[in-house]
Design an enzyme around this catalytic site. Structure first.
Site, PDB file in Angstrom:
ATOM      1  CG  ASN A  65     -10.844  -0.053  -4.692  1.00 39.59           C
ATOM      2  OD1 ASN A  65     -10.913   0.902  -3.927  1.00 39.59           O
ATOM      3  ND2 ASN A  65     -10.207  -1.178  -4.385  1.00 39.59           N
ATOM      4  CG  HIS A  85      -0.051   0.044  -2.892  1.00 38.53           C
ATOM      5  ND1 HIS A  85       0.199  -1.131  -3.554  1.00 38.53           N
ATOM      6  CD2 HIS A  85       0.600  -0.034  -1.710  1.00 38.53           C
ATOM      7  CE1 HIS A  85       0.983  -1.886  -2.802  1.00 38.53           C
ATOM      8  NE2 HIS A  85       1.251  -1.248  -1.682  1.00 38.53           N
ATOM      9  CB  ALA A  91      -8.116   3.566   3.676  1.00 41.03           C
TER      10      ALA A  91
HETATM   11  C1  GRF Z   1      -7.451  -3.568  -3.665  1.00 45.22           C
HETATM   12  O1  GRF Z   1      -6.954  -3.971  -2.429  1.00 45.22           O
HETATM   13  C2  GRF Z   1      -6.525  -2.548  -4.269  1.00 45.22           C
HETATM   14  O2  GRF Z   1      -5.909  -1.743  -3.337  1.00 45.22           O
HETATM   15  C3  GRF Z   1      -5.499  -3.406  -4.947  1.00 45.22           C
HETATM   16  O3  GRF Z   1      -6.234  -4.518  -5.433  1.00 45.22           O
HETATM   17  C4  GRF Z   1      -7.415  -4.704  -4.688  1.00 45.22           C
HETATM   18  C5  GRF Z   1      -8.579  -4.673  -5.651  1.00 45.22           C
HETATM   19  O4  GRF Z   1      -9.804  -5.023  -5.119  1.00 45.22           O
HETATM   20  N1  GRF Z   1      -4.742  -2.646  -5.884  1.00 45.22           N
HETATM   21  P1  GRF Z   1     -11.140  -4.774  -5.953  1.00 45.22           P
HETATM   22  O5  GRF Z   1     -11.033  -5.555  -7.261  1.00 45.22           O
HETATM   23  O6  GRF Z   1     -11.313  -3.307  -6.179  1.00 45.22           O
HETATM   24  O7  GRF Z   1     -12.241  -5.341  -5.103  1.00 45.22           O
END
Ligand code: GRF
Length: 204
Positions: free
Chosen positions: A16, A113, A183
């Site tokens: 992310n 989330h 998403a």
């Molecule tokens: C994602 O699924 C996010 O929604 C959750 O933790 C995960 C993080 O993944 N809060 P990354 O470290 O961004 O790959």
């Protein structure tokens, strides 16, 4: 025009975070700039992603505070203040923040989330557990939510959501991957831009 200074808080792989970095490069995020990455775990890949993008990255390792949440949050606040961060984005940050912390940054912390809140959220719903619960219940549509962070885990006002269809053959892993690709990586940058705009307009 002045840009909002964004701090991204991570604890893991940082896909992310990568989506945010790419969105800043491509101009999807134009009202803000990522100026700091803070990891609550040492050695995670998210730190490498920050380094490659030339973003200042620091580790405030939760384990060094032996369960003292107040001291951990003080260390986070000092890194954020030093960086003059306007917006805090929790992107896979594996720690629940206290009311003292969230109220200090009201309207300036957002979280991603991996479900359609208010389903499959709150304490204990993180990572694969969210997708396991969704599959167990048999929902046909799930998705992701970006929301403001307050003292209730996953309880703040919703900013953006995107739905993703569940396949009959999904495993928690395949569902997690599709929710991220379809998403999370889209709505987090869009929501970040939206909130940066609100912050800089409020600052004028
Ligand atoms: C994602 O699924 C996010 O929604 C959750 O933790 C995960 C993080 O993944 N809060 P990354 O470290 O961004 O790959």
């Amino acid at each position: 025009m002045k840009k909002a200074r964004i701090a991204v808080l991570v604890s893991g792989g940082g896909t992310n975070l990568q989506a945010l970095i790419d969105a800043e490069k491509s101009g999807i995020i134009k009202s803000g700039e990522i100026t700091l990455v803070i990891s609550s775990k040492e050695g995670v890949y998210a730190l490498e992603r920050a380094k490659r993008a030339n973003i200042r990255a620091v580790t405030v390792a939760k384990k060094d505070f032996s369960g003292d949440q107040e001291r951990f949050e003080k260390a986070l606040i000092s890194a954020l203040s030093e960086n003059e961060s306007d917006l805090i984005i929790l992107a896979g940050f594996m720690s629940i923040l206290s009311e003292a912390f969230t109220s200090r940054f009201e309207g300036r912390i957002i979280n991603i989330h991996p479900s359609l809140i208010p389903s499959f959220c709150g304490e204990g719903f993180y990572g694969l557990k969210v997708h396991e619960a969704a599959l167990k219940r048999g929902v046909k549509v799930t998705g992701a939510t970006v929301h403001y962070v307050n003292e209730i885990p996953d309880g703040g006002k919703i900013i953006m959501q995107k739905a993703v269809c569940v396949d009959e053959n999904d495993t928690p892993e395949t569902l997690q991957k599709r929710v991220m690709e379809q998403a999370e990586w889209n709505i987090l940058p869009e929501a970040a831009e939206k909130v940066c705009k609100i912050i800089i307009e409020g600052k004028k």
